[in-house]
Design an enzyme around this catalytic site. Structure first.
Site, PDB file in Angstrom:
ATOM      1  N   SER A 290       0.849  -1.193   0.000  1.00  0.00           N
ATOM      2  CA  SER A 290       0.000   0.000   0.000  1.00  0.00           C
ATOM      3  C   SER A 290       0.882   1.240   0.000  1.00  0.00           C
ATOM      4  O   SER A 290       1.937   1.262   0.639  1.00  0.00           O
ATOM      5  CB  SER A 290      -0.903   0.005   1.236  1.00  0.00           C
ATOM      6  OG  SER A 290      -1.493   1.277   1.433  1.00  0.00           O
ATOM      7  N   LYS A 296      -0.478  -3.268   5.199  1.00  0.00           N
ATOM      8  CA  LYS A 296      -1.392  -3.961   4.284  1.00  0.00           C
ATOM      9  C   LYS A 296      -0.652  -4.852   3.299  1.00  0.00           C
ATOM     10  O   LYS A 296       0.400  -4.500   2.774  1.00  0.00           O
ATOM     11  CB  LYS A 296      -2.229  -2.946   3.495  1.00  0.00           C
ATOM     12  CG  LYS A 296      -3.339  -2.280   4.286  1.00  0.00           C
ATOM     13  CD  LYS A 296      -4.207  -1.444   3.367  1.00  0.00           C
ATOM     14  CE  LYS A 296      -5.026  -2.329   2.436  1.00  0.00           C
ATOM     15  NZ  LYS A 296      -5.827  -1.522   1.485  1.00  0.00           N
ATOM     16  N   ASN A 298      -2.089  -6.329   0.042  1.00  0.00           N
ATOM     17  CA  ASN A 298      -3.263  -6.395  -0.826  1.00  0.00           C
ATOM     18  C   ASN A 298      -3.232  -7.626  -1.732  1.00  0.00           C
ATOM     19  O   ASN A 298      -2.182  -7.981  -2.258  1.00  0.00           O
ATOM     20  CB  ASN A 298      -3.345  -5.134  -1.691  1.00  0.00           C
ATOM     21  CG  ASN A 298      -3.551  -3.883  -0.867  1.00  0.00           C
ATOM     22  OD1 ASN A 298      -4.329  -3.883   0.076  1.00  0.00           O
ATOM     23  ND2 ASN A 298      -2.848  -2.817  -1.204  1.00  0.00           N
ATOM     24  N   ARG A 330     -18.116  -5.118 -46.859  1.00  0.00           N
ATOM     25  CA  ARG A 330     -17.218  -4.572 -45.842  1.00  0.00           C
ATOM     26  C   ARG A 330     -18.038  -3.614 -44.996  1.00  0.00           C
ATOM     27  O   ARG A 330     -18.521  -2.601 -45.500  1.00  0.00           O
ATOM     28  CB  ARG A 330     -16.011  -3.865 -46.455  1.00  0.00           C
ATOM     29  CG  ARG A 330     -14.954  -3.458 -45.401  1.00  0.00           C
ATOM     30  CD  ARG A 330     -13.568  -3.281 -46.006  1.00  0.00           C
ATOM     31  NE  ARG A 330     -13.138  -4.514 -46.675  1.00  0.00           N
ATOM     32  CZ  ARG A 330     -12.890  -4.606 -47.983  1.00  0.00           C
ATOM     33  NH1 ARG A 330     -12.999  -3.549 -48.763  1.00  0.00           N
ATOM     34  NH2 ARG A 330     -12.518  -5.754 -48.515  1.00  0.00           N
TER      35      ARG A 330
END
Length: 468
Positions: A290, A296, A298, A330
């Site tokens: 983090s 943290k 993650n 096309r």
């Protein structure tokens, strides 16, 4: 400023193999490869000389082109091939090549032939790693399924605790989806086809050219087959410029792979929440940090799988809308809409497979948390089994047992204790009651299902090895 798409805003595939194999550079090189291969085919049958083919090969190197300038000129003709051809011809003159080399370049072809075939080349070249990573994901999930086939955990239904299951069967369920997606993607890869039809899909110009060269003993069909062979694409015998099913098939297969991996990632995200803590991503240096909170970690791998799964459906919708509104020989905008959507789907599937493989092989399983969470709902998670078995022992039958379950939940009282008060031990012993409430005794066919999926994995693995 160098306007290269590095993937700064696309973390699901940035830094993976797809960032290179599905880049603008790779696509332009694929267009050059198709053009050079076509002149080579002409040289092989005498429609031009080997020297002229070599001259084209020398200018078919993406490093010789300014892609920023190429991109700026692309809107003038609504595709990149038109300005690229002008650049190629200018380089042929600069190199002192025979004027006939410029004549052979792109002869009898149209922009859609080159662009569609080049896209198939980009897909083919990217899928080599994508499929390898999907197989790594399958290997990791198979190991989890085998190692944890007896690890009892709670199954959740509509976010709530439901019944006991095994983590092995949960992993096998992820594996089953990945195997299905891998098989579909491999099948789609085998059908990546050359698009070759000329201006309106009749090869009229090429047919006319062959008619004026009676000494050239070949047909346009044979030339298409030769070209497909050089490029490593399937030869389906007819152009598919008005039939967009080949684009839908590969796009759907890519999206299916993203979806299978997305389910895996979403389950890991839920299970890795600290209050659940049944699973955690592998701790890898430089990943999951983090910017503001050092504590943290993650779950970035599973997060990126979810990112890809959220992004993919809109791209598939674009492909189906383009195909469903295609007109004439096309389409007026539909064809153009396919390019970026298909390329981004390819990148997402490849990136997701890369992260899925790392996640599956390194996923950490916390069995103690699984056991703790299994106990959170108490004996009530066995209510389905208890209701069917104990109804015959309790006055009032099924309704009375269900009332006991509700009381257990409301009053936070053990269901086992309530049952013990209602059912004499002479009718249901303490041992029998304990077994009735044991989650490990109510796993149904989970182990058999796990075995079935692991057998499917073994069969697929033999196929992979036979093709390696």
């Amino acid at each position: 400023m160098n306007s290269v798409d590095y993937g700064v805003l696309a973390p699901a595939w940035a830094g993976t193999n797809a960032a290179t194999t599905a880049s603008d550079v790779a696509f332009v090189q694929a267009m050059l490869d198709v053009e050079a291969a076509w002149v080579k085919v002409q040289a092989e049958v005498g429609l031009c000389t080997a020297e002229e083919a070599q001259s084209v090969a020398e200018v078919a190197k993406v490093s010789r082109y300014d892609l920023v300038s190429l991109a700026a000129k692309t809107p003038d003709g609504a595709n990149a091939l038109i300005p690229l051809l002008a650049m190629m011809r200018a380089l042929l003159v600069e190199d002192g090549a025979s004027p006939k080399a410029g004549t052979a370049l792109h002869r009898g072809a149209t922009s859609q032939d080159i662009i569609d075939s080049a896209l198939m080349l980009v897909v083919s070249r990217t899928l080599q790693t994508t499929l390898a990573d999907l197989r790594q994901t399958a290997r990791g999930l198979a190991s989890l399924a085998a190692d944890h086939r007896e690890t009892v955990c709670i199954a959740r239904s509509l976010t709530q605790h439901a019944l006991p299951t095994t983590f092995g069967w949960k992993a096998a369920s992820w594996l089953s989806a990945v195997l299905s997606a891998e098989a579909g993607l491999q099948q789609a890869e085998q059908h990546l086809a050359l698009q070759w039809g000329g201006a309106v899909g009749t090869l009229a110009s090429l047919e006319q050219l062959l008619a004026t060269h009676p000494k050239v003993k070949t047909t346009s069909a044979e030339l298409s087959t030769k070209l497909a062979g050089i490029l490593g694409l399937a030869d389906v015998g007819a152009p598919w410029h008005t039939n967009r099913m080949p684009i839908l098939q590969i796009g759907s297969a890519l999206a299916s792979a993203v979806a299978a991996l997305g389910t895996f990632g979403a389950d890991v995200l839920t299970a890795s929440r600290p209050e659940i803590a049944e699973l955690s991503e592998p701790r890898e240096a430089g990943k999951g940090g983090s910017s503001a909170m050092p504590h943290k970690q993650n779950p970035v791998r599973s997060l990126l799988l979810r990112n890809a799964a959220i992004s993919a459906p809109g791209l598939v919708a674009t492909l189906f809308t383009a195909a469903g509104t295609a007109v004439d020989e096309r389409p007026d905008g539909g064809w153009h809409s396919e390019w970026q959507a298909l390329r981004e789907l390819l990148r997402l599937a490849s990136g997701a497979a890369h992260h899925g493989g790392a996640l599956a092989l390194g996923l950490e399983v916390n069995e103690s948390s699984m056991e703790r969470n299994l106990r959170l709902s108490g004996d009530a998670i066995m209510s389905e089994r208890v209701t069917s078995v104990a109804a015959g022992f309790v006055s009032g039958g099924k309704a009375a047992v269900q009332a006991l379950v509700r009381r257990s939940l409301t009053d936070q009282v053990s269901l086992g204790e309530l049952l013990r008060l209602e059912i004499p031990s002479t009718e249901l012993s303490d041992k029998e009651l304990s077994e009735l409430l044991d989650p490990a005794g109510y796993l149904g066919a989970a182990d058999r299902f796990t075995t079935t999926v692991l057998a499917e994995y073994s069969a697929r693995k033999e196929i992979w090895q036979s093709h390696s």
